[in-house]
Every structure is written in structure tokens, then in C-alpha cells.
Design an enzyme around this catalytic site. Sequence first.
Site, PDB file in Angstrom:
ATOM      1  N   CYS A 175      -1.653 -14.837   3.691  1.00 15.14           N
ATOM      2  CA  CYS A 175      -1.084 -15.778   2.721  1.00 15.14           C
ATOM      3  C   CYS A 175      -2.147 -16.229   1.726  1.00 15.14           C
ATOM      4  CB  CYS A 175      -0.531 -17.005   3.443  1.00 15.14           C
ATOM      5  SG  CYS A 175       0.736 -16.631   4.662  1.00 15.14           S
ATOM      6  N   ARG A 188      -3.015  -9.971  -1.627  1.00 14.41           N
ATOM      7  CA  ARG A 188      -3.211 -10.291  -0.219  1.00 14.41           C
ATOM      8  C   ARG A 188      -1.984  -9.951   0.611  1.00 14.41           C
ATOM      9  NH1 ARG A 188      -7.436 -13.842   0.782  1.00 14.41           N
ATOM     10  NH2 ARG A 188      -6.338 -14.848   2.505  1.00 14.41           N
ATOM     11  N   TRP A 202       3.030 -14.469   3.528  1.00 13.99           N
ATOM     12  CA  TRP A 202       3.217 -13.228   4.273  1.00 13.99           C
ATOM     13  C   TRP A 202       3.814 -13.638   5.610  1.00 13.99           C
ATOM     14  CZ3 TRP A 202       1.557 -10.695   8.760  1.00 13.99           C
ATOM     15  CH2 TRP A 202       1.686  -9.298   8.754  1.00 13.99           C
ATOM     16  N   ASN A 239      -2.401 -21.211   5.299  1.00 17.16           N
ATOM     17  CA  ASN A 239      -2.711 -19.833   5.657  1.00 17.16           C
ATOM     18  C   ASN A 239      -3.261 -19.850   7.068  1.00 17.16           C
ATOM     19  OD1 ASN A 239      -3.442 -17.106   5.739  1.00 17.16           O
ATOM     20  ND2 ASN A 239      -5.407 -17.485   4.747  1.00 17.16           N
ATOM     21  N   GLY A 240      -2.672 -19.052   7.959  1.00 17.73           N
ATOM     22  CA  GLY A 240      -3.126 -19.005   9.339  1.00 17.73           C
ATOM     23  C   GLY A 240      -1.947 -19.082  10.296  1.00 17.73           C
ATOM     24  N   GLU A 258      -8.007   8.936   7.529  1.00 17.31           N
ATOM     25  CA  GLU A 258      -7.933   8.081   6.352  1.00 17.31           C
ATOM     26  C   GLU A 258      -6.908   8.599   5.348  1.00 17.31           C
ATOM     27  OE1 GLU A 258      -8.843   4.987   3.603  1.00 17.31           O
ATOM     28  OE2 GLU A 258      -8.913   5.222   5.789  1.00 17.31           O
ATOM     29  N   LYS A 276      -3.614   6.442   4.096  1.00 18.66           N
ATOM     30  CA  LYS A 276      -3.286   6.164   2.695  1.00 18.66           C
ATOM     31  C   LYS A 276      -1.835   6.539   2.402  1.00 18.66           C
ATOM     32  CE  LYS A 276      -6.066   3.916   1.781  1.00 18.66           C
ATOM     33  NZ  LYS A 276      -6.844   3.800   2.935  1.00 18.66           N
ATOM     34  N   GLU A 308       0.430   3.961   4.063  1.00 16.89           N
ATOM     35  CA  GLU A 308       0.334   2.624   3.477  1.00 16.89           C
ATOM     36  C   GLU A 308       1.136   2.491   2.187  1.00 16.89           C
ATOM     37  OE1 GLU A 308      -3.957   0.669   4.543  1.00 16.89           O
ATOM     38  OE2 GLU A 308      -3.963   2.382   3.175  1.00 16.89           O
ATOM     39  N   HIS A 338      -2.833  21.319  21.382  1.00 12.70           N
ATOM     40  CA  HIS A 338      -2.558  20.591  22.619  1.00 12.70           C
ATOM     41  C   HIS A 338      -1.385  19.631  22.454  1.00 12.70           C
ATOM     42  CE1 HIS A 338      -6.198  22.119  24.625  1.00 12.70           C
ATOM     43  NE2 HIS A 338      -6.741  22.036  23.414  1.00 12.70           N
ATOM     44  N   LYS A 396      -3.895  -7.443   2.075  1.00  6.68           N
ATOM     45  CA  LYS A 396      -5.225  -6.902   1.806  1.00  6.68           C
ATOM     46  C   LYS A 396      -6.221  -7.335   2.857  1.00  6.68           C
ATOM     47  CE  LYS A 396      -8.456  -4.871  -0.605  1.00  6.68           C
ATOM     48  NZ  LYS A 396      -8.530  -3.399  -0.594  1.00  6.68           N
TER      49      LYS A 396
END
Length: 606
Positions: free
Chosen positions: A2, A27, A74, A100-101, A478, A482, A485, A501, A601
Site C-alpha cells: 500500500c 507499489r 493492495w 500500510n502493513g 527469471e 517475467k 508477472e 525427469h 513492487k
Amino acid sequence: MCGIAGYTGPKEADSVLTVALERLKYRGYDSAGLAVLAEGDVGIRRAPGKLKNLSDLLAAKPLRGHTGIGHTRWATHGAPTECNAHPHTSNDGKVAVVHNGIIENHEHLRRELTAKGCIFRSETDTETIPHLIASLYTGDPLAAIRAAVGRLEGSYSLAVVFADKPGHIYAARQASPLLVGKGKREMLLASDLPALLPHAHQVCYLGEGEIADLTPEGIELWSFDGTPVTAAFAPIEITAEAVSKGDFDSFMAKEIAEQPTVLARLVDSRLRAGRLVEPDLGLDLKAVNHIVFLGCGTSWHAALLGKRFLEALARVHVEVDISSEYRYRNPIASGDTLVVAISQSGETADTLAGLRLARAKFIPVVGLVNVVTSTIARESSGMMPLLAGPEIGVASTKAYTAQVMAMYLFALQVAKAKGLLSLAQEESAIAAALLIPELAARTLALCEAEVAEAADLFASAHATVFLGRGGEHATALEGALKLKEIAYVHAVGYPAGEFKHGPIALVTNQLPVVCICPKDAMYEKMLSNLQEVRARAGRIIVVGEQGDRALQDLSDHLFPVATSADHMLQPLLSILPLQRYAYHVARRRDCDVDQPRNLAKSVTVE
């Protein structure tokens, strides 16, 4: 997570706050709101969805006043609806809070406050805070807030306004970041530095367990126990232009393009007269024989390469731990251990908790961070800055390559301290690192047309597999991250030797398989993997050297990359076309590349 913004000064608060929230939306958020003080009242406007919804609401129902607080939420507790959006108020509407939290004891507080007659209108943990403060308020805001935070368990940064205290914003911080900006007879509050621009010229970072009282004339600061604290302000060194898109259509596109410059700046910062000079970490690197890397997501992938660098160059035993796992076990500590905490923001909650666990065991910690004023930077024994500049896009690009290069240079420094790096080897390694920025720029130019064409072809694919060996296993992970995301494509990365396997069962003529094939010691093995996929009619995308005929013959598309003189540095080049591929696929799927759904973020809560 947030985002919090606050303003008190001569300007209309709503206009300043909406710009600040725009700068915080990277964020991650799913609703937004403002509270503005005017004529002994607190005006509230909230809207789910994009910030445009809040702006449209403000255009239809303006808020007039010179002091206010804002928030991008968020969602954690409760769906992203108008009633769950911040700010939240006390039942009489005289106290408004943004947060925020996470308040871990919110259910207990909710039951207690409900029994006292408080009526809750949301599902959030945050709503307990204004009710709690109002129940303790007898005319002294600081006393009420101080008593309230004594009851809160969890992590939080708070901004609070009181209807009967015009011109004042009160703030409190425990674990979650909070910054105060000073302008010309105006004060600002924010979760991150970009939101303070362009009004503030100086910044103060609230410490753990501190409460602030902001007015246009300045700030007063205390610890939670009431001890006065001197506010330490420093000049703001970034500009509004640094956090703008410039001529690019997105921050992600801009940040991908900035990587050659970032890498050149980072390498140059570690050299003096052509020799390696690492930041002073306050450590005897010669005595370090065990290193633990802590990271989450992209930072964890970078750490996998850091492990390879240190083991190959410095012969040091290295563990790579996911921060959220490390903090919940009892890791073994010895006198020759070093923990390296890796975080772009320097505020990642799980990595910060791992850092604190290590320090509690008297293990020295080095922070590898991009934000040098962050909590991880401040709480580490030493720091290695990434120098990547502000990274606004949620999907990390330039910070990742900076992390990889920083760990390569760190590995060289440890090897040098241990007497394992001759002058000739040092000169060769420096020469290879100095070439990477030019090779990165060449790779981005070389691969663009082929990447765009492949994205046209595979944008509708429901899944993608990425394969790599050695250092390119991290590239595969990575690259898959991407694509997940920002394009919302199910993607997985595997070490190519594991493909037989089990995962090879996924291969059909509808499945794109991305194979990273540099001409290194594993090249022939990767050719065998290509043959296996081809034999099962899989669609093959290869990342490899331009003009490699064997790769061209086996693949549907070849993403050409320049070749590094040092094979250990090749993953820095191999990832570049995969960043662009994810970007192009996301664009064709009409996805927001800078603000992908459900993501933040900086993950500042557990």
C-alpha cells in the site's frame, strides 16, 4: 505494498495528493482514497479500481482544504471494494487513518471495540485503528496515538488526521517505511521518495517506533515512549524526470533500455585506476568461508548466479535461501559466516526479517540494495549499492542485471582478498565486465525484430517452458517469472537436465519451449535438449549466438545475443531478449506491463 501520501501547506491538498498517489501506484493497488480537512470536518472520497476512478469522483465531488492524507490499497483483509478502501474513519467521522502493513491482533481489537459500541463498516484490519484512537482521544492526539500503537501488534505505518486539529498530520511507523518531505512552508508524507516530488526538497526517514506531528511550519518527532527525537533531513537527490517515462510508452520499456547505462555506471563505481575497489563493508573478507544469500523472487534468481560466481572464483561455500523460508527455521551460525540480503527496494519484509534473525545470531549482514536509504541498508553491517536509479515498473529488469553484476564484482573482491585472483586474472575479469554494457546495448538492438515476431506468433499460448543449464538455469527462472508477472502466461523454468525427469510430458505442438543456449561448456548438452523437444513437435525459441547455424536449424525462432568473453557473465545478456519477449507478449495480450494485477513492487508485509 500500500502507498501512503500526506500533505499540509498552502496548496489544495487533493491536487498534491492525487499526483503523489500516481507516483505510488507502482507499489501495487486495487483501490484509492483521500481524506481532506476543511472547516472542522474530514471529507472522504474513495473508489475501487484505478486511480482514474478516484479522480473522476473528485471532479464530480471536490474536496477543498490544505491538509489531507491519501492511500493506494493492495488488498489483504477484505475485497477491493469502496467500503474496504482507505481512509477509514471513527464512527463520528472525526478521526481518519490510512495504513500500510498488517495489524495481527485486529480480530481481538474488533471484538473489544464492538463491545464498546463501535460499528464496523469494512472487513479490513485497518478500521480497528481509527476506532481505537477515537476511543482513547481526550483532546491530545499524540497521547491517543501513543496509547493506540501500544495496543497494535504487527507492522504498520500510519497517517492520521483529526477534524479538530487543522493543519496537522500525525504519523507513526513500526516496520513499514514512511518518509517526511520538507518544502517551502509545506510538509509531505509518503511511503516512498517519488511521491514527495516536486514539492519537497529535503527528506527525513522515520525510524522504527517513531511518531511525528507535521504542520506547514515543520515537524516534531518522538519515540513511542514520548522521548523527543531530532528529525534529520537530507537533500533529495532524484528528480521528477528520473521517475517519469520520458519518451517510452511504459516504465518497463524505459528500464529495459537503461540497462547498458546502469551496468556501465555500476562497473565504473567499483574501479579505481583500473583495479577493483569494493565498498567498505567493515569485514575481513579473507575470513569469510560461508555466505548465505537471502532474496525473494527476482532477487533470489540473481542470488543463484551469485552462488556460482563465489564458488567458482573465491571457492567459498554459498547457500541461497528464499527469505520467507530462512526466517522460519533455525539456521546454523558460525564465526566465518556472512549473510547478504538482496532487495531492490531495501524494504522487503521477509528479507528484512531474515536480516534481523541473522543479526540476532551475531552474523554480519551486507545489504545489496538499490535504495541506499532503505531499512535494509540502514540495518546492515555494510552495503553494496546497485546504482540502478529509481525502478518504477513492478517487474524488475534493470535492478536484476545490476544485482548480477554487483555479485560478480563482489565475488572477484572476495577472491582477491583470499589471494585467489592474480593480477592477470583481475585485469581479464575487469576487461570482460567493462565490455558488458556495450554488448547489452548490441543485444537489445539485435534481438528486437525476432522477439517481436515471436511474440506475434505465441501471444495466445497458454503456457511456456524455459530451459537452461549452468548459470542459464537462473535465466530460465527469471524469464519465466517475467512472462508470468506481466503477461499472465503460466510459465516455468527448469534446469534443462531435469527436463527428461517429468516435465517433458508437457511438450505438444502448442507449447513454446524457450531454450537458452550460449556457446559454453554445456552447449552440446543443450543441443540434445533441443532435439528432444523437436522430436515431440514442440515449438522452439532459442536464445543464442547470432548466426549459429545449428541453433537456427533446430528452432522456430532464434533470439540473437552478443557473446561475452567471460561465460559467467553471459546470463546478463541472455536475459535481455526474454525481458523484451515478456513485454511484447504482454502488450499483445493487452496487459498493463507496469502495474500487473495482484502484484506490488515492494512486498512490505508478510
